[in-house]
Write a protein that holds these residues in place. Structure first.
Motif, mmCIF file in Angstrom:
data_model
loop_
_atom_site.group_PDB
_atom_site.id
_atom_site.type_symbol
_atom_site.label_atom_id
_atom_site.label_comp_id
_atom_site.label_asym_id
_atom_site.label_seq_id
_atom_site.Cartn_x
_atom_site.Cartn_y
_atom_site.Cartn_z
ATOM 1 N N LEU B 102 0.730 -1.282 0.062
ATOM 2 C CA LEU B 102 0.153 -0.046 0.070
ATOM 3 C C LEU B 102 1.043 1.119 -0.086
ATOM 4 N N ALA B 103 1.886 1.173 0.788
ATOM 5 C CA ALA B 103 2.886 2.349 0.920
ATOM 6 C C ALA B 103 3.644 2.362 -0.440
ATOM 7 N N LEU B 104 4.141 1.549 -0.946
ATOM 8 C CA LEU B 104 4.720 1.240 -2.107
ATOM 9 C C LEU B 104 3.905 1.958 -3.517
ATOM 10 N N GLU B 106 1.462 3.932 -3.154
ATOM 11 C CA GLU B 106 1.301 5.364 -2.990
ATOM 12 C C GLU B 106 2.513 6.364 -3.149
ATOM 13 N N ARG B 107 3.805 5.571 -3.092
ATOM 14 C CA ARG B 107 4.998 6.254 -3.514
ATOM 15 C C ARG B 107 5.292 6.448 -4.846
ATOM 16 N N ASN B 110 2.908 8.823 -6.557
ATOM 17 C CA ASN B 110 3.665 10.242 -6.116
ATOM 18 C C ASN B 110 4.709 10.772 -6.952
ATOM 19 N N ILE B 129 -4.047 8.019 -5.358
ATOM 20 C CA ILE B 129 -4.593 6.831 -4.472
ATOM 21 C C ILE B 129 -3.851 5.467 -4.575
ATOM 22 N N SER B 130 -3.428 4.714 -3.698
ATOM 23 C CA SER B 130 -2.781 3.374 -3.768
ATOM 24 C C SER B 130 -3.791 2.319 -3.534
ATOM 25 N N TYR B 131 -3.685 1.449 -4.414
ATOM 26 C CA TYR B 131 -4.276 0.126 -4.129
ATOM 27 C C TYR B 131 -3.312 -1.206 -3.883
ATOM 28 N N GLY B 132 -2.113 -0.804 -3.576
ATOM 29 C CA GLY B 132 -1.355 -1.898 -3.180
ATOM 30 C C GLY B 132 -1.276 -3.135 -4.128
ATOM 31 N N LYS B 133 -1.577 -4.241 -3.770
ATOM 32 C CA LYS B 133 -1.607 -5.370 -4.521
ATOM 33 C C LYS B 133 -3.002 -5.595 -4.732
ATOM 34 N N GLU B 134 -3.883 -4.796 -4.746
ATOM 35 C CA GLU B 134 -5.606 -5.317 -4.598
ATOM 36 C C GLU B 134 -6.251 -5.402 -5.879
#
Lengths: 448, 158
Positions: B102-104, B106-107, B110, B129-134
């Motif tokens: 999730l953090a990755l 977002e990074r 950005n 928005i981050s979806y991570g691995k979702e």
């Protein structure tokens, strides 16, 4: 709801003998020779059976409670419940005075007997634990509760037996909160779900309209903190299980995630991501005061408190890659503790305080492991294609986590399931769920 | 005689295998540079000639030359279409822990946002928005699928 159930259970100690037990179960080593135990069906008179059958559609309650106990004992890996077909003595007579020769004949070393009666719409369940070889009673207890709680009675009996024979608290009268999954991998539908530790009594807490992730109980198991994508704004939420009321935690201008409660339940610790950087924050629930704990241009996430609340372990890539760090609760004294080969994530402090469980990724494999809180004594418990996010049983003896399967080139064959493993690395087993499942979090003991 | 025929057949089968596997590797190589996806299979377009997404190396949020090229095209298009706001959706592959991913994500989103801003697009027009691995686009469990999933996608918000 949980509170009501807890208060409705009155534990009456009728008679306890403090003998020097001959039977003892060692739980510190992998148990390859589980203790043979006979769980006699609990006896119930005709009146009780008829009434329960008519009013609650519960058939043969004494037998069913004994099945709950048997299943728990078997899943612990420490006990080997014997086949009931071989039992010679009738449940009611065995409960009064077992004929120990009969039970030792089928190689039982421990015997559990019991009796169920219904009066004034209250279920009264008593049980006894017998040492077959010594020919003595080890424990006798009775509970009174509402009849619909009959499965919990089975769990509480198991906890008492486990504690008497291993010397440590059990983990059977507990629940698991998790994310129930459905649909194709590219568009998973996820709902919060809660179930008993043995997979029964599943209830869904959200409808699946928005993505939800990483639910965690508060210490009294009445609240859950989790990540929801409600209105496409990923934020940490707080849910009261009893009332169903949900609220956003804090007023952050960006994504908050990876929430957990502090051990006293007064704070939520989580990550807040802003401008490509994630740091760790806490929010006090009573006065909403937000405190920044880490301030570093790397990703800091997956925080977890030590049980005394004095330390926090977390995941950071400040060294260049994901590693595990420990710091004081105010964010000072940050120390890296993982130094093995590979990447480390999802640290969770054991409820006993001595270990940190983690996920490790090394050479394309995922491991669940434990290390001491200074990083020494790393021990990998299980290896798989993909698994992560361990959560401790309240006695710190078992870890539950989720595992995903590899898909083929068409993307077929994907599944996500809950698994549990003993701290010893033995007794790895799938935890049955109604649907695919991930992100499990174990509650504390409900009854004490 | 039978034996020699057998060897001949076996040789032909082996040859076929080699040719096929060579093709397969070549196909993957054409779509990846290092482990960054360079293909176009999953790419959609904001407008003609303006790809909607950029791809990343494993665990990285550094923009590649190709990514910067794509983002400059996006910035140019956004300058021309000044009423359009965008959401940058950051994603990770499935080979990481959920929270870190999730953090990755977002990074990564950005990193794309910062680049658009250096090319004159106001931060007010861009949300992240981050979806991570979702939300993978490719549900396969192989390096090529993962490379398609490590991405930041620019989506029109209005």
């Amino acid at each position: 709801m949980i509170k009501k159930i807890i208060t409705s259970i009155i534990i009456l100690i009728i008679y306890t003998t403090q003998l020097h037990a001959l039977i003892e179960v060692d739980i510190t080593r992998g148990n390859l020779d589980p203790l043979p135990v006979a769980v006699s069906p609990l006896s119930a008179d005709k009146n009780t059976n008829d009434k329960l059958n008519k009013e609650l559609k519960i058939n043969k309650i004494g037998y069913k409670i004994s099945e709950v106990v048997e299943n728990n004992l078997k899943n612990s890996g420490l006990f080997n419940p014997l086949n009931k077909d071989a039992f010679l003595q009738k449940p009611d007579i065995a409960h009064l005075k077992p004929r120990f020769e009969d039970w030792s004949l089928i190689k039982a070393q421990a015997l559990i007997t019991g009796k169920v009666t219904l009066s004034d719409d209250k279920l009264r369940v008593e049980f006894r634990l017998w040492d077959v070889l010594a020919g003595k009673e080890m424990m006798a207890l009775a509970f009174t509760t509402v009849p619909s709680n009959w499965r919990r009675v089975g769990h509480i009996i198991t906890d008492k037996v486990y504690e008497r024979l291993t010397g440590e608290k059990g983990y059977f009268d507990t629940r698991i909160i998790y994310v129930a999954e459905d649909g194709p991998k590219t568009k998973r539908i996820k709902k919060l779900a809660i179930m008993d530790q043995d997979g029964s009594n599943t209830k869904y807490l959200t409808l699946g309209n928005e993505l939800v992730l990483t639910p965690r109980f508060n210490p009294t198991n009445q609240m859950v903190t989790y990540l929801s994508y409600f209105r496409n704004l990923p934020r940490v939420y707080l849910l009261d299980i009893e009332t169903g009321i949900q609220e956003v935690v804090g007023d952050f201008p960006g994504m908050t995630f990876a929430p957990r409660f502090s051990p006293d339940g007064k704070k939520i610790i989580m990550s807040f991501a802003m401008d490509g950087n994630s740091d760790i924050y806490t929010m006090e629930l009573e006065n909403r005061i937000v405190e920044r704990i880490t301030n570093h241009p790397s990703i800091d996430t997956s925080p977890s408190y030590s049980p005394d609340g004095k330390f926090i372990c977390f995941n950071s890539d400040r060294s260049g890659y994901q590693q595990i760090y420990v710091m004081k609760k105010d964010g000072t004294n940050v120390k890296r503790i993982s130094f093995g080969k590979g990447l480390y994530g999802t640290p969770v402090w054991s409820p006993r305080g001595d270990l940190i469980a983690f996920t490790k990724l090394h050479k394309g494999k995922f491991y669940i492991g434990v290390m001491r809180t200074d990083g020494s004594g790393e021990r990998l418990l299980t290896e798989n294609y993909y698994q992560e996010a361990p959560s401790w049983s309240p006695n710190g003896r078992v870890l539950i986590f989720y595992r995903e399967t590899k898909t083929d080139t068409e993307g077929k064959g994907f599944s996500a399931k809950l698994w549990s493993i003993d701290l010893t690395g033995y007794n790895e087993r799938m935890v049955m769920t109604e649907s695919d499942a991930s992100d499990p979090s174990w509650s504390s003991l409900l009854s004490n | 005689m039978n034996l020699s025929k057998f060897f001949k057949n076996a040789f032909l089968v082996m040859l076929a295998c080699l040719v096929l596997s060579a093709c397969a590797t070549k196909k993957v190589q054409n779509q990846m540079q290092g482990d960054v996806y360079t293909g176009t299979e999953t790419v959609e377009y904001l407008a003609s000639g303006v790809p909607d997404r950029v791809f990343f190396a494993t665990n990285e949020s550094v923009l590649t030359t190709a990514s910067r090229d794509t983002l400059r095209k996006q910035a140019e298009w956004l300058r021309k279409n000044s009423k359009v706001n965008v959401v940058l959706e950051g994603h990770a592959d499935e080979r990481g822990t959920r929270e870190y991913n999730l953090a990755l994500g977002e990074r990564r989103a950005n990193a794309a946002k910062d680049y658009l801003m250096t090319y004159g697009i106001s931060g007010n027009r861009i949300s992240v928005i981050s979806y991570g691995k979702e939300r993978p686009v490719d549900s396969g469990s192989n390096p090529l699928a993962w490379s398609k999933n490590r991405r930041s996608v620019t989506v029109k918000a209005n």
